[in-house]
Design an enzyme around this catalytic site. Structure first.
Site, PDB file in Angstrom:
ATOM      1  N   ASN A  79      43.970  68.924 -19.499  1.00 25.21           N
ATOM      2  CA  ASN A  79      43.846  70.134 -20.323  1.00 25.21           C
ATOM      3  C   ASN A  79      42.658  69.986 -21.272  1.00 25.21           C
ATOM      4  O   ASN A  79      41.958  68.983 -21.260  1.00 25.21           O
ATOM      5  CB  ASN A  79      45.156  70.411 -21.077  1.00 25.21           C
ATOM      6  CG  ASN A  79      45.535  69.252 -21.985  1.00 25.21           C
ATOM      7  OD1 ASN A  79      44.801  68.909 -22.906  1.00 25.21           O
ATOM      8  ND2 ASN A  79      46.668  68.626 -21.721  1.00 25.21           N
ATOM      9  N   LYS A 117      42.412  60.224  -0.719  1.00 25.96           N
ATOM     10  CA  LYS A 117      41.919  61.556  -1.047  1.00 25.96           C
ATOM     11  C   LYS A 117      42.444  62.589  -0.035  1.00 25.96           C
ATOM     12  O   LYS A 117      42.375  62.349   1.174  1.00 25.96           O
ATOM     13  CB  LYS A 117      40.387  61.535  -1.031  1.00 25.96           C
ATOM     14  CG  LYS A 117      39.793  62.858  -1.467  1.00 25.96           C
ATOM     15  CD  LYS A 117      38.279  62.845  -1.391  1.00 25.96           C
ATOM     16  CE  LYS A 117      37.755  64.227  -1.741  1.00 25.96           C
ATOM     17  NZ  LYS A 117      36.347  64.402  -1.398  1.00 25.96           N
TER      18      LYS A 117
END
Ligand code: CTP
Length: 429
Positions: A219, A298
């Site tokens: 955030n 990934k």
């Protein structure tokens, strides 16, 4: 963080003794002036070998004093006049020889003379701070260490020294602190010591919840408010531990820092620390949820089946689980192990109503409410203190000023523990 105005109304007598670190004293004088102080420079004869009084006069905007026989003073007593009304004498650099003079109370030049002749006690007392600068062998020498211990016992504050590369080519303890570090030490010196000797734990910054080895959820929290609180608590005399999520901020001087990434790591770092701290200030913007599973490799666009959670075609669908509530967990520790807990509430609307709900839900005595989107990443903030009795707004200001106000408020509200587990262990050892 800007130091503008932090030394307004302070008059500093800046003494330079002989040492190559005199070049840093020029910058230090500049930092003092920029922070709002008036600066009177006094140099020893040896200091004048390293830097000229002309430079120091230009930077301090005042004629420099170098001799006790200076005829400019009407009463011919510069060693008395210069310290009367001063906020502090700061000797930077302080050579081994100058520290030896201080330890012995010798006064054979203007700088040592004015240190000895300055008022020591009462309202007119002028504190003395010294920033040692010397070769590491000189610093480590028993004679120097004896002298440093003596001047400390006499009430002198010793700033540094730092370790690192030295002008002589050796590496070790004895470097003078940098100009900005000295400035911040001086600013801290003048702060009220409302938390002297107390242990304060702070969380700060966002958390980062991994999706796979290269991606994650975080955030906009910059950590600035939490770092300002850690700095303000240290300035107020506390021993401070700062548990920080991923941020790009320098550790405030004297603060112990533990870096973490995720909410779970933050909880694991906080819990054992919380028991031996008297005060816990949770400013971190902890992620409420994390991906239910973290892919070990990934996630590739052309191989959706190996991703975290289920996938819909080539777009992975993430599922989440709730993170532990760190503040609520600490607030539930048994009495005697539980620090005084202060929470933050970053809201976008109905700020006080949401803050009050958090006060009850998390079981803490104080919530500090702010407008998250309006303050994330900025240097200014507006805070409202919310407790069982009501709410009170602090005047909007820069984050360090607010942090100092908050620290003073917490010091007033938080009763001193009879004995913390740490001090109890030390006492019984
Ligand atoms: N907090 C915490 N651990 C969490 C979530 C929040 O320690 N998992 C702390 C924060 O550091 C802050 C306070 O709880 O001191 C309130 O955080 P905030 O994010 O405003 O509230 P939440 O409890 O997450 O509620 P919501 O997101 O619904 O507003």
């Amino acid at each position: 963080m800007s130091a503008e105005g932090a030394l307004a109304n302070r008059h500093i007598v800046l003494g330079l003794s002989g040492g190559v670190a005199c070049y840093k004293a020029a910058d230090f004088a500049r930092e003092l002036v920029k922070a709002g102080a008036t600066v009177q420079v006094v140099m020893t004869e040896a200091a004048c070998q390293f830097i000229t009084p002309v430079t120091m006069q230009a930077l301090s905007n005042r004629p420099v004093y170098t001799s006790q026989w200076d005829a400019r003073e009407a009463n011919h007593m510069p060693h008395i006049n210069l310290t009367r009304g001063a906020s502090a004498v700061v000797v930077a650099p302080a050579s081994a020889d100058f520290i030896a003079k201080l330890a012995q109370g010798r006064a054979d030049d203007l700088l040592s003379l004015l240190c000895l002749a300055r008022p020591l006690a009462g309202d007119r007392g002028v504190p003395l701070l010294v920033a040692p600068a010397m070769n590491r062998e000189m610093w480590a020498h028993p004679a120097t260490q004896r002298n440093v211990a003596q001047i400390r016992a006499d009430g002198t504050t010793v700033l540094g020294p730092a370790a690192g590369d030295q002008a002589c080519g050796e590496i070790g303890d004895g470097r003078m602190l940098e100009a900005e570090e000295l400035r911040d030490e001086l600013i801290a010196f003048f702060q009220p010591k409302a938390l002297a000797g107390r242990d304060v734990l702070v969380t700060a910054g966002p958390t980062f919840e991994a999706i796979d080895p290269v991606r994650g959820i975080t955030n906009h929290s910059s950590g600035k408010m939490g770092f300002a609180i850690a700095r303000a608590a240290a300035e107020a005399g506390a021993r401070v531990t700062l548990v920080a999520g991923p941020v790009h901020l320098a550790t405030p001087r004297g603060v112990r820092r533990i870096d973490v990434q995720s909410a779970e790591q933050m909880l694991a770092a906080v819990l054992p620390e919380a028991r031996r701290h008297e005060i816990f200030v949770a400013t971190a913007a902890v992620a409420d949820w994390r991906p239910a599973s973290v892919a070990t490799q990934k996630i590739k666009k052309d191989a959706p089946s190996q991703g975290a959670g289920q996938s819909a075609g080539h777009v992975p669908a993430l599922s989440f689980v709730e993170n532990p509530d760190i503040l609520a967990t600490v607030a539930k520790l048994p009495t005697g192990e539980r620090p005084f807990c202060v929470g933050f509430a970053a809201e976008s609307h109905d700020i006080v109503r949401h803050a009050r709900a958090k006060l009850v839900r998390k079981g803490v005595p104080l919530i500090v409410a702010n407008n998250g989107p309006a303050t994330f990443g900025r240097d200014h903030n507006a805070l409202v203190l919310v407790d069982a009795a009501g709410e009170r707004a602090l005047p909007p200001s820069d984050k360090l000023t607010l942090a100092r106000l908050l620290v003073a408020e917490i010091a007033q509200r938080c009763p001193r523990r009879a004995s913390t587990p740490a001090t109890a262990t030390a006492a019984s050892a």
